[in-house]
Design an enzyme around this catalytic site. Structure first.
Site, PDB file in Angstrom:
ATOM      1  N   LYS A  65      35.181 -49.254 -39.578  1.00  0.00           N
ATOM      2  CA  LYS A  65      36.173 -48.278 -39.092  1.00  0.00           C
ATOM      3  C   LYS A  65      35.783 -48.005 -37.755  1.00  0.00           C
ATOM      4  CE  LYS A  65      36.171 -43.217 -39.585  1.00  0.00           C
ATOM      5  NZ  LYS A  65      35.253 -42.890 -38.501  1.00  0.00           N
ATOM      6  N   ASN A  66      34.434 -47.728 -37.499  1.00  0.00           N
ATOM      7  CA  ASN A  66      34.205 -47.414 -36.020  1.00  0.00           C
ATOM      8  C   ASN A  66      34.086 -48.521 -34.902  1.00  0.00           C
ATOM      9  OD1 ASN A  66      33.934 -44.645 -36.810  1.00  0.00           O
ATOM     10  ND2 ASN A  66      31.746 -44.604 -36.814  1.00  0.00           N
ATOM     11  N   ASP A  70      26.560 -40.153 -40.262  1.00  0.00           N
ATOM     12  CA  ASP A  70      27.506 -40.188 -41.382  1.00  0.00           C
ATOM     13  C   ASP A  70      27.078 -40.711 -42.518  1.00  0.00           C
ATOM     14  OD1 ASP A  70      29.396 -39.850 -39.137  1.00  0.00           O
ATOM     15  OD2 ASP A  70      29.955 -42.136 -38.872  1.00  0.00           O
ATOM     16  N   ARG A  90      40.793 -41.670 -44.949  1.00  0.00           N
ATOM     17  CA  ARG A  90      40.705 -41.795 -43.737  1.00  0.00           C
ATOM     18  C   ARG A  90      39.470 -43.112 -43.180  1.00  0.00           C
ATOM     19  NH1 ARG A  90      38.999 -36.971 -40.717  1.00  0.00           N
ATOM     20  NH2 ARG A  90      38.836 -38.800 -39.157  1.00  0.00           N
ATOM     21  N   ARG A 141      32.496 -30.694 -31.294  1.00  0.00           N
ATOM     22  CA  ARG A 141      33.107 -31.871 -30.977  1.00  0.00           C
ATOM     23  C   ARG A 141      33.909 -31.751 -29.549  1.00  0.00           C
ATOM     24  NH1 ARG A 141      34.481 -35.785 -35.843  1.00  0.00           N
ATOM     25  NH2 ARG A 141      33.398 -37.256 -34.627  1.00  0.00           N
ATOM     26  N   CYS A 153      37.717 -34.951 -38.145  1.00  0.00           N
ATOM     27  CA  CYS A 153      36.969 -34.297 -38.951  1.00  0.00           C
ATOM     28  C   CYS A 153      36.275 -32.918 -38.444  1.00  0.00           C
ATOM     29  CB  CYS A 153      35.679 -35.074 -39.584  1.00  0.00           C
ATOM     30  SG  CYS A 153      36.117 -35.910 -40.810  1.00  0.00           S
TER      31      CYS A 153
HETATM   32  C1  UD1 Z   1      31.228 -41.420 -33.192  1.00  0.00           C
HETATM   33  C2  UD1 Z   1      31.669 -41.911 -34.650  1.00  0.00           C
HETATM   34  C3  UD1 Z   1      31.493 -40.814 -35.868  1.00  0.00           C
HETATM   35  C4  UD1 Z   1      29.754 -40.642 -35.800  1.00  0.00           C
HETATM   36  C5  UD1 Z   1      29.224 -40.050 -34.367  1.00  0.00           C
HETATM   37  C6  UD1 Z   1      28.089 -40.088 -34.373  1.00  0.00           C
HETATM   38  C7  UD1 Z   1      33.491 -43.244 -34.220  1.00  0.00           C
HETATM   39  C8  UD1 Z   1      35.068 -43.594 -34.188  1.00  0.00           C
HETATM   40  N1  UD1 Z   1      33.251 -42.200 -34.721  1.00  0.00           N
HETATM   41  O1  UD1 Z   1      32.027 -40.230 -33.184  1.00  0.00           O
HETATM   42  O2  UD1 Z   1      31.715 -41.472 -37.028  1.00  0.00           O
HETATM   43  O3  UD1 Z   1      29.570 -39.622 -36.655  1.00  0.00           O
HETATM   44  O4  UD1 Z   1      29.914 -41.183 -33.377  1.00  0.00           O
HETATM   45  O5  UD1 Z   1      27.289 -41.258 -34.876  1.00  0.00           O
HETATM   46  O6  UD1 Z   1      32.833 -44.214 -33.670  1.00  0.00           O
HETATM   47  N2  UD1 Z   1      29.624 -34.442 -27.729  1.00  0.00           N
HETATM   48  C9  UD1 Z   1      29.560 -33.486 -26.758  1.00  0.00           C
HETATM   49  N3  UD1 Z   1      30.629 -33.902 -25.775  1.00  0.00           N
HETATM   50  C10 UD1 Z   1      31.239 -34.951 -25.596  1.00  0.00           C
HETATM   51  C11 UD1 Z   1      31.115 -35.915 -26.659  1.00  0.00           C
HETATM   52  C12 UD1 Z   1      30.276 -35.610 -27.731  1.00  0.00           C
HETATM   53  O7  UD1 Z   1      28.950 -32.533 -26.681  1.00  0.00           O
HETATM   54  O8  UD1 Z   1      32.064 -35.122 -24.652  1.00  0.00           O
HETATM   55  C13 UD1 Z   1      28.645 -34.240 -28.799  1.00  0.00           C
HETATM   56  C14 UD1 Z   1      29.349 -34.013 -30.273  1.00  0.00           C
HETATM   57  O9  UD1 Z   1      29.858 -32.744 -30.357  1.00  0.00           O
HETATM   58  C15 UD1 Z   1      28.376 -34.498 -31.344  1.00  0.00           C
HETATM   59  C16 UD1 Z   1      27.476 -35.553 -30.508  1.00  0.00           C
HETATM   60  O10 UD1 Z   1      27.780 -35.343 -29.222  1.00  0.00           O
HETATM   61  O11 UD1 Z   1      27.682 -33.393 -31.574  1.00  0.00           O
HETATM   62  C17 UD1 Z   1      27.776 -36.876 -30.988  1.00  0.00           C
HETATM   63  O12 UD1 Z   1      29.274 -37.001 -30.726  1.00  0.00           O
HETATM   64  P1  UD1 Z   1      29.754 -38.651 -30.237  1.00  0.00           P
HETATM   65  O13 UD1 Z   1      28.607 -39.616 -30.408  1.00  0.00           O
HETATM   66  O14 UD1 Z   1      30.627 -38.722 -29.100  1.00  0.00           O
HETATM   67  O15 UD1 Z   1      30.427 -38.990 -31.721  1.00  0.00           O
HETATM   68  P2  UD1 Z   1      31.709 -39.647 -31.581  1.00  0.00           P
HETATM   69  O16 UD1 Z   1      32.171 -40.583 -30.842  1.00  0.00           O
HETATM   70  O17 UD1 Z   1      32.804 -38.481 -31.765  1.00  0.00           O
END
Ligand code: UD1
Length: 422
Positions: free
Chosen positions: A23-24, A310, A402, A122, A117
């Site tokens: 998925k990711n 995850d 999802r 986030r 989710c």
């Molecule tokens: C991706 C994965 C998700 C997984 C996550 C962490 C996909 C499609 N999804 O989500 O399944 O759970 O990585 O391994 O690949 N953060 C900030 N500011 C930002 C971006 C992130 O503070 O601009 C924080 C988030 O709130 C969270 C942490 O960083 O606490 C990790 O987020 P991130 O690595 O960005 O996860 P996703 O890309 O959303």
């Protein structure tokens, strides 16, 4: 009535399962089909709701899509829109990737704050500040985010190795007038997969999978001719680990095909600490448990290669029926214990305090009616149903769809008793 699963617990799962494409990987790569006009055949693409939501967005932007078995074909030649409709954005967080890919293609992008989710705040501040550092103009107007311009390149250092921000910035930098270096980026295998796809598209991206990525600005020059690309997605390490935990918690035995141990080494290490048996060969992993597992001690979720957030909810369920005390510390998201109350309801013994959960294993859970509140928490409740005595109903399983293709069929193929209702 919304769809639910009815599960008859207590049956050891046994059999073989072929792991699907990730998925990711699928989500950023589908978004990346926008970067360059072309026809893209993406193989081993999971048929999951998040992928369908991404497909709808691509169509709204002017792409054509079709499915041929497990291959989704995206024809992005007709993309004419640079604004993602608000109602489609709210469906999932990965719609944020369209920011990077639309900027590469159209020099402008409008999105709305993404849904997805409900597992923490986030924010997308790292994405936005990265875009600004690359030279894009970003306007924020309540939920609307508009960006325009072209990357001038340069060196950016991420304050945290966000997976999504790394992928978004890789794409936004593709057509820059200068080259880009992204430091302290995420090193998840799905990032290397996105890099592989972008290279197949003719872009020059290096370092994916390490904490420094280099993107050569294409300056539009190589992009004049449409591209025809075939790409096979990386396997889904989270799907694999979820099924493995289902097998282990029922004291069963399963062989998983199409999953390389190197991508889930930290998960396998936790299994071994729990006294599970693990055998790996080529792209196959066999796991089995002959007895009740024991606690792995302390498990802390971390960016890759640490224990994946995850897999944390599923591990909480597994620890609930294992001998001894387990401590789980959730270091990636703020509110990822959404399934705890339902586990308590089923007889688990769990205390949470901030980011820590202390789980005292009980010999048996009891079947109950429970509700999925998010994707992985929902999968964790299905596992709880498989481990429990009697019947469990898991409501609101649309969350699970999802990220898992036909989850109930997968469980059934391993001998579990589960029915989809509604
Ligand atoms: C991706 C994965 C998700 C997984 C996550 C962490 C996909 C499609 N999804 O989500 O399944 O759970 O990585 O391994 O690949 N953060 C900030 N500011 C930002 C971006 C992130 O503070 O601009 C924080 C988030 O709130 C969270 C942490 O960083 O606490 C990790 O987020 P991130 O690595 O960005 O996860 P996703 O890309 O959303």
């Amino acid at each position: 009535m919304l769809e639910c699963y009815e599960i008859e617990g207590g049956i050891p799962l046994r059999g073989e399962y072929r792991v699907r494409g990730a998925k990711n990987s699928a989500l950023p790569i589908l978004a990346a089909t926008v970067c360059r006009s072309g026809i893209y055949e993406i193989y081993d693409c999971p048929r999951i709701e998040d992928v369908f939501a991404m497909e709808e967005i691509l169509k709204a932007l002017g792409a054509k899509t079709k499915w041929e078995r497990d291959c989704i074909v995206v024809d992005s030649r007709g993309i004419s829109e640079s604004a993602v409709p608000r109602e489609l954005m709210s469906e999932m967080r990965s719609s944020v990737f369209l920011m990077g890919s639309l900027l590469a293609r159209c020099d402008e992008a409008t999105i709305f704050r993404p849904g997805g989710c409900n597992i923490g705040k986030r924010p997308i501040d790292i994405h936005i500040s990265g875009l600004e550092q690359l030279g894009f103009e970003v306007y924020l107007e309540e939920e609307k985010i508009s960006c325009k311009g072209r990357s001038h390149g340069g060196k950016i250092t991420l304050p945290y190795p966000s997976v999504g921000a790394t992928e978004n910035l890789m794409m936004a930098a593709l057509c820059g007038s200068g080259d880009t270096i992204i430091e302290n980026c995420a090193v998840e295998p799905e990032i290397e997969d996105l890099q592989g796809f972008l290279r197949t598209c003719g872009f020059q991206v290096y370092g994916g999978g390490t904490n420094t990525i280099f993107v050569k600005g294409a300056k539009g020059s190589v992009l004049t001719t449409p591209r025809q690309v075939m790409y096979f997605l990386l396997e889904d390490r989270i799907e694999a680990a979820t099924y493995m935990m289902a097998v282990l918690g029922t004291r069963g035995r399963g062989v998983f095909r199409n999953i390389r141990a190197e991508f889930i080494s930290d998960v396998l290490n936790v299994f071994e600490r729990m006294n599970a048996n693990v055998r790996t060969y080529e792209s196959n992993i066999e796991v089995w448990a002959t007895d009740r597992l024991k606690s792995p001690g302390i498990v802390v979720t971390q960016p890759y290669p640490g224990f994946p957030t995850d897999c944390q909810p599923q591990l909480m369920t597994l620890a609930s029926v294992s001998r001894g005390l387990t401590t789980i510390r959730e270091e990636v998201f703020e509110s990822r214990f959404t399934h705890k109350n339902d586990l308590l309801n089923m007889g688990a013994d769990i205390e949470t305090c901030g980011k820590n959960a202390i789980i005292k294993g009980v010999p048996k859970l009891q079947g109950r009616e429970v509700t999925a509140l998010d994707l992985r928490g929902g999968a964790a409740l299905v596992l709880a149903g498989l481990f429990a005595e009697g019947k469990t109903t898991v409501k609101d399983t649309f969350h699970i769809r999802r990220g898992y293709e036909d989850f109930e069929k997968g469980i059934k193929s391993l001998g579990g008793i589960i029915e989809k209702k509604g």
